[in-house]
Scaffold this active site. Structure first.
Site, short mmCIF file in Angstrom:
data_model
loop_
_atom_site.label_atom_id
_atom_site.label_comp_id
_atom_site.label_asym_id
_atom_site.label_seq_id
_atom_site.Cartn_x
_atom_site.Cartn_y
_atom_site.Cartn_z
N ASN A 9 -42.47 133.53 24.92
CA ASN A 9 -41.33 134.21 24.29
C ASN A 9 -40.21 133.18 24.16
O ASN A 9 -39.58 132.82 25.15
CB ASN A 9 -40.90 135.39 25.18
CG ASN A 9 -39.64 136.06 24.66
OD1 ASN A 9 -39.17 135.76 23.56
ND2 ASN A 9 -39.08 136.96 25.45
N LYS A 11 -37.40 133.47 22.74
CA LYS A 11 -36.04 134.06 22.75
C LYS A 11 -35.22 133.44 21.62
O LYS A 11 -35.77 133.13 20.57
CB LYS A 11 -35.40 133.89 24.12
CG LYS A 11 -36.34 134.43 25.23
CD LYS A 11 -35.69 134.54 26.59
CE LYS A 11 -36.72 135.08 27.58
NZ LYS A 11 -36.18 135.31 28.91
N HIS A 95 -38.13 144.42 25.80
CA HIS A 95 -37.81 143.33 26.75
C HIS A 95 -36.53 143.70 27.51
O HIS A 95 -35.64 144.34 26.95
CB HIS A 95 -37.62 142.02 25.98
CG HIS A 95 -37.55 140.83 26.89
ND1 HIS A 95 -36.41 140.50 27.58
CD2 HIS A 95 -38.49 139.94 27.26
CE1 HIS A 95 -36.65 139.43 28.33
NE2 HIS A 95 -37.91 139.07 28.15
N GLU A 97 -34.02 142.09 28.24
CA GLU A 97 -32.78 141.63 27.59
C GLU A 97 -32.35 142.63 26.51
O GLU A 97 -31.15 142.87 26.31
CB GLU A 97 -32.98 140.22 27.01
CG GLU A 97 -32.99 139.18 28.14
CD GLU A 97 -33.86 137.97 27.88
OE1 GLU A 97 -34.19 137.68 26.72
OE2 GLU A 97 -34.21 137.29 28.88
N GLU A 167 -42.26 142.55 33.86
CA GLU A 167 -41.27 141.48 34.00
C GLU A 167 -40.13 141.96 34.90
O GLU A 167 -39.18 142.58 34.42
CB GLU A 167 -40.70 141.09 32.64
CG GLU A 167 -41.73 140.52 31.69
CD GLU A 167 -41.07 139.58 30.67
OE1 GLU A 167 -41.54 138.44 30.57
OE2 GLU A 167 -40.10 139.97 30.01
N GLY A 173 -35.79 134.00 34.16
CA GLY A 173 -34.86 132.91 33.97
C GLY A 173 -34.13 132.49 35.24
O GLY A 173 -33.16 131.75 35.18
N SER A 213 -40.21 133.62 35.34
CA SER A 213 -40.29 132.29 35.95
C SER A 213 -41.73 131.83 36.20
O SER A 213 -42.01 131.22 37.23
CB SER A 213 -39.46 132.24 37.23
OG SER A 213 -38.10 132.50 36.94
#
Ligand code: 13P
Length: 253
Positions: A9, A11, A95, A97, A167, A173, A213
């Site tokens: 991904n 992003k 996702h 985010e 996730e 991250g 990660s």
């Protein structure tokens, strides 16, 4: 039985030239591997170029989002049919985010998943808990809810076009990966959830991948686990050598 998936991904990273450089390096490093389904998810503006550059290779292209309507007065949005038209095979949906920054609800995510399936693409449904939710003990209930609401109204046949990505928000991250034990515990729980919503055979056929990660030094331990069918990777998917190492994960004999 379940073919592993290693998905990158990207992003909001990589211009078209950067994306094409990365794809060329991946193509060189992959040769004719068929053990793993390899997916890359560029930004919208690079989808067509990356789909063209990967056509006929073992690399499939995913979009990072879509809108559930086919057309209309929806300024700034993109439909599954348009994504399919430029060569996408998958769409990442829900996702964390998007849930956090763009306030996407489970109901909206469910609409998108239905539109993706109807549009002939596969959906990668992302679910995951925050650290507060994990610490509060409500984690499993929250994950169960995200899966049940995200997949509401789908049939077992529809599930052939769905991948689940677990996730944990606290691992994205941050450099803090869930341990293989922590990830396996949730994956096994999610597989049980799918068996409850659909049936045992659907739950055994659905691929559940881990994200947060994932790096060259932890992929092998994750991939050893029975219910971890692959990885959805952010940071490490943008360095060709690292992403290739993830695709070439090692399994004990
Ligand atoms: P990182 O691999 O950078 O933690 O990102 C994970 C992710 O969000 C993939 O969708």
């Amino acid at each position: 039985m379940r073919k592993p998936i290693i998905a990158g991904n990207w992003k909001l990273h990589n211009t078209i030239p950067e994306a094409l450089d990365l794809v060329e390096a991946l193509k060189k490093g992959l040769a004719n591997q068929t053990r793993v389904d390899v997916i890359v998810a560029p930004v919208f503006t690079a989808l067509a170029a990356v789909a063209d550059a990967t056509s006929g290779t073992g690399i499939a292209v995913a979009a990072q989002n879509c809108y559930p309507e086919a057309s209309g007065a929806f300024t700034g949005e993109v439909s599954p049919a348009l994504l399919r038209g430029v060569g996408c095979k998958y769409v990442i949906i829900g996702h964390s985010e998007r849930r956090q920054l763009f306030h996407e609800s489970d109901e909206f995510i469910n609409k998108k998943i239905k539109a993706v399936i109807a549009g002939g693409l596969a959906a990668i449904l992302c679910v995951g808990e925050t650290l507060e939710q994990r610490d509060s003990g409500a984690m499993m209930e929250i994950l169960h809810d995200q899966v049940r609401k995200g997949l509401a109204g789908l049939t077992a046949v529809d599930m052939q076009q769905v991948v689940i990505a677990y996730e944990p928000v606290w691992a994205i991250g941050t450099g803090k990966t869930a341990s293989a034990d922590q990830a396996e515990e949730v994956h096994s729980f999610l597989r049980g959830t799918l068996a409850g919503i659909f049936d045992k055979s659907t739950s055994e056929q659905t691929r559940i991948i881990y994200g947060g990660s994932v790096k060259p030094d932890n992929i092998d331990g994750l991939m050893e686990r029975a219910d971890i069918d692959g990885a959805l990777v952010g940071g490490a998917s943008m360095k060709a050598a690292d992403f290739l190492r993830l695709i070439h994960f090692q399994q004990p004999e």
